[in-house]
Structures are given as C-alpha cells and as structure tokens.
Write an enzyme that holds these catalytic residues in place. Structure first.
Site, PDB file in Angstrom:
ATOM      1  N   ARG A 111       0.817  -1.225   0.000  1.00 44.52           N
ATOM      2  CA  ARG A 111       0.000   0.000   0.000  1.00 44.52           C
ATOM      3  C   ARG A 111       0.853   1.280   0.000  1.00 44.52           C
ATOM      4  O   ARG A 111       0.453   2.293   0.570  1.00 44.52           O
ATOM      5  CB  ARG A 111      -0.953   0.038   1.201  1.00 44.52           C
ATOM      6  CG  ARG A 111      -2.007  -1.042   1.194  1.00 44.52           C
ATOM      7  CD  ARG A 111      -2.962  -0.867   0.009  1.00 44.52           C
ATOM      8  NE  ARG A 111      -4.100  -1.750   0.155  1.00 44.52           N
ATOM      9  CZ  ARG A 111      -4.098  -3.032  -0.228  1.00 44.52           C
ATOM     10  NH1 ARG A 111      -3.029  -3.564  -0.811  1.00 44.52           N
ATOM     11  NH2 ARG A 111      -5.169  -3.779  -0.052  1.00 44.52           N
ATOM     12  N   SER A 158     -10.885  -0.400   2.869  1.00 45.02           N
ATOM     13  CA  SER A 158     -10.134  -0.695   4.100  1.00 45.02           C
ATOM     14  C   SER A 158      -9.633   0.617   4.683  1.00 45.02           C
ATOM     15  O   SER A 158      -8.967   1.384   3.996  1.00 45.02           O
ATOM     16  CB  SER A 158      -8.915  -1.560   3.797  1.00 45.02           C
ATOM     17  OG  SER A 158      -9.295  -2.814   3.307  1.00 45.02           O
ATOM     18  N   GLU A 166      -4.823   3.275   6.279  1.00 45.90           N
ATOM     19  CA  GLU A 166      -4.486   3.134   4.866  1.00 45.90           C
ATOM     20  C   GLU A 166      -5.034   4.358   4.127  1.00 45.90           C
ATOM     21  O   GLU A 166      -4.423   4.890   3.214  1.00 45.90           O
ATOM     22  CB  GLU A 166      -5.132   1.864   4.299  1.00 45.90           C
ATOM     23  CG  GLU A 166      -4.776   1.633   2.855  1.00 45.90           C
ATOM     24  CD  GLU A 166      -5.783   0.763   2.116  1.00 45.90           C
ATOM     25  OE1 GLU A 166      -5.778  -0.447   2.339  1.00 45.90           O
ATOM     26  OE2 GLU A 166      -6.556   1.317   1.314  1.00 45.90           O
TER      27      GLU A 166
END
Ligand code: EPU
Length: 345
Positions: free
Chosen positions: A176, A249, A341
C-alpha cells in the site's frame, strides 16, 4: 471561472468528490483536461499552465476519484483533479500492454483487459478509484497488487516541472505504498502503462477466493469467471457506494515482530497470520468487539471490520474519532499499532 480550457473554481464543495461524502469545501480546485494519448499536448498545455500558476504558494494536493481520502475540514489550498481517461492497447509477442490515462477507473481497466483477454488483472476487479491513485498506494486484492502489472508510469515532477517516465523499480512499490505516496506533493501521474500475460493461469493464492470458487463448484475458472467471483466476493463484504460512504479498508494490515506474531498466535490460535508476520487488522478490530458498532455518525461495517463508513451526515472528525477509539482498543488488547491506509486530510 475558466482560464483557457482548464477549469478553476473557488470555495468548491467536496461532497461529490470523495466517496466518504463529507461536506467540506476546497479554497480552490483546478480540473485538468483529458490526457488524450494521441494529443498529449492538450493535457500538457494544462500542466504548463498549472506549473506557471501560484499553486505552490499554499498547500496543494492531487486528487483522483476520492475513494481513499477523508477530508476532516475545509481544505485551505489548491486541489488538482486530473483529466479524463483514455486508453491504447498493444503487444510485443511476449506480453500485452494497456496504456491508460491516470483518471481511468481501475475497474474499467480490468474490464477492458478481460475483454481483450489480456491476463493478470482480473483479481483486482471492483476496486474503486482511478488507476493513477491505484498506483500511488499500490492497491491490492485477492493475491494481486497493481505493482505486478505496472510497466512504466508517466508523471510530472511538480517541483522541477520535469516530465518523467518511471520504471516499475523506480516506483519503489511496497505494501500500500510507492514513491508517489512517500513524496506527497511532488508527483502528478498522468499515464500508466500496464503489462499483461498472454497465457491465462488463474491466481488462486488467496484462500478466501479459492474457497469461494470451490463452494461454487468451479474447478477450472475462466478469466471472466474470476472477474465475476471476485466482484461478488468483494461486494458481499463492502458497503455499496450509492448507499453508504466509505474508503474501503481504513487501516493497513499491520506487520509486527516475529516474536509478537508468535506469542499472539499461541494465545489466539485462530488468528490469521499472513507471510511476513502480517496480521489481519479486520480480525483484530472484530475481536475487540467493534464490528457493526458506531461512534457518532461513523460506523464499523457489519460485514468487514476493516471498513469504516458514513452512517449518514458524518463529519471527517467523527471518522477520525472512531479510528482513534479502534486504534486504542487494538493497542490495549493486542499490543498492535494500526496505521490508517486511507489518507486523512
Ligand atoms: N476478518 C475477521 N473479521 C472481519 C474482517 C476480517 O475476522 O471483520 C478476518 C477473517 O479471518 C478473514 C481475514 O480477516 O479471513 C481476511 O479478511 P479479508 O479477506 O476481507 O481481507 P483483509 O485482509 O481484511 C485485504 C485488503 C482489502 C482486499 C482484501 C482481499 C488491506 C488493508 N485490505 O483485506 O483491500 O480487498 O484483503 O484481498 O490490505 C482496500 O485496501 O481498500 C481493500 C478493501
């Protein structure tokens, strides 16, 4: 207000420009024109105009579809929204390629690749947001990350004005993250070249996906079937964007020391541990009793605890307060720090 063809607005509502649907304003927003592949100069003309303007005098930020961003208050700077999407296909015998404008939706890129029988992106079906943003945060799902497909990225260095073509290696992808995420404010991605395989082999490395195919009695899935099953599996766990705002998420799956992973595994034998001592944030949050709960008007999605959502009329601050309460409880119960995130502005 309009200068040339680039549109510029002041005090612009961001409610429709971020999937969380939070009603704050940007002091200024610039909409860059489309990056037509045949006529890249149209887009570059806007980039030239942008580079000549005073945008660097205050805070600024490049935004895509807004599917991984939470605005907590009015943005006192300039937002730069990239231009529309176009694509071009091609191949060299060994691989197939799609070159796409950064604004093209990731799922649209996947759909086109499946239509062309270019293989490798099908497990990324139904990911929200555009391909430029997918590259910035190296999105991933069901055993595939965008870095597995990126050949090169065309970007403008907003600090020097230089136009660069970066190789996959130069993008410094990680879980990520990427060079572009690590150097906020520096890069404007405008085109991405993706590389696909010419032979199909379904990627069944993600257990939940393999289990779902087995449950459906599909032993030898086609590319189209992979796309369908991934899409359904994903939507069975996430809020429909037309019903509730969210950013997918909200936290990353945390990577911890081997010793902590081992001791937690002993204490909680059913706890998922992925390679590299990566734990499941969803599982940890779930185990703290947060799944399905709300704090103010922000909530934890009842079918996937990693997803925070807007129950209706929620402020960015309410999302941040909920995230902090979750981080606190997970740290207290498991000794694990959760890192967002999503980008919180
Ligand atoms: N789990 C629970 N309770 C929950 C959620 C998850 O116990 O409420 C446990 C289950 O054991 C489950 C495991 O966690 O088997 C993993 O859950 P899931 O398959 O939903 O995957 P994830 O690790 O929670 C990651 C990505 C998702 C991606 C899925 C599928 C991150 C931060 N998230 O979630 O990506 O779709 O894997 O590959 O890595 C996103 O980044 O926005 C995103 C949705």
């Amino acid at each position: 207000m309009r200068y040339g063809d680039m549109e510029i607005y002041e005090n612009y509502s961001l409610k429709g420009l971020s999937t969380f649907g939070i009603d704050v304003k940007a002091r200024r927003i610039l909409f860059l024109r489309g990056s037509s592949l045949d006529e890249p100069f149209r887009f570059m003309y806007d980039v030239d105009e942008l580079l000549k303007s005073d945008f660097r005098q205050g805070p600024y930020m490049v935004i895509g579809e807004g599917s991984n961003i939470v605005f907590t208050k009015d943005y006192e700077g300039t937002l730069i929204k990239i231009g529309e999407a176009v694509f071009q296909g091609g191949g060299d015998g060994q691989y197939k390629y799609l070159t796409v404008g950064a604004r093209m939706l990731t799922d649209e890129v996947v759909r086109i690749s499946v239509g062309y029988k270019y293989y490798g992106a099908e497990n990324l079906s139904a990911i929200p947001g555009n391909i430029g943003a997918a590259v910035v945060q190296n999105v991933g799902a069901y055993g595939v990350e965008i870095k597995d497909l990126v050949d090169t990225v065309d970007a403008v260095d907003l600090l020097s004005g230089e136009r660069r073509t970066l190789s996959n290696e130069e993008c410094a992808f990680g879980y990520r993250t990427s060079l572009f995420k690590q150097q906020p404010g520096r890069w404007l991605i405008w085109r991405v070249k993706l590389r696909f395989s010419t032979t199909f082999k379904p990627n069944l490395s993600y257990k939940a996906l393999a289990d779902e195919l087995q449950r459906r009695g599909i032993a030898d899935p086609s590319q189209q079937q992979m796309r369908e099953v991934v899409t359904e599996l994903r939507w069975s766990k996430l809020p429909r964007p037309e019903e509730y705002g969210s950013a997918g998420s909200f936290f990353k799956n945390p990577v911890v020391d081997a010793s902590l992973a081992d001791s937690l595994k002993r204490e909680y034998p059913d706890m998922p541990v992925y390679p590299g001592n990566k734990l499941s944030a969803g599982w940890l949050i779930d185990r703290c009793g947060w799944k399905g709960r709300t704090l103010g008007r922000a909530g934890v999605w009842p079918k996937q605890a990693l997803v925070l959502y807007n129950t209706g009329g929620c402020t960015g601050q309410e999302v941040v307060d909920l995230a902090r309460a979750i981080q606190h409880d997970v740290r207290l119960q498991f000794g694990v720090a959760l890192e967002p995130e999503a980008i919180i502005v």
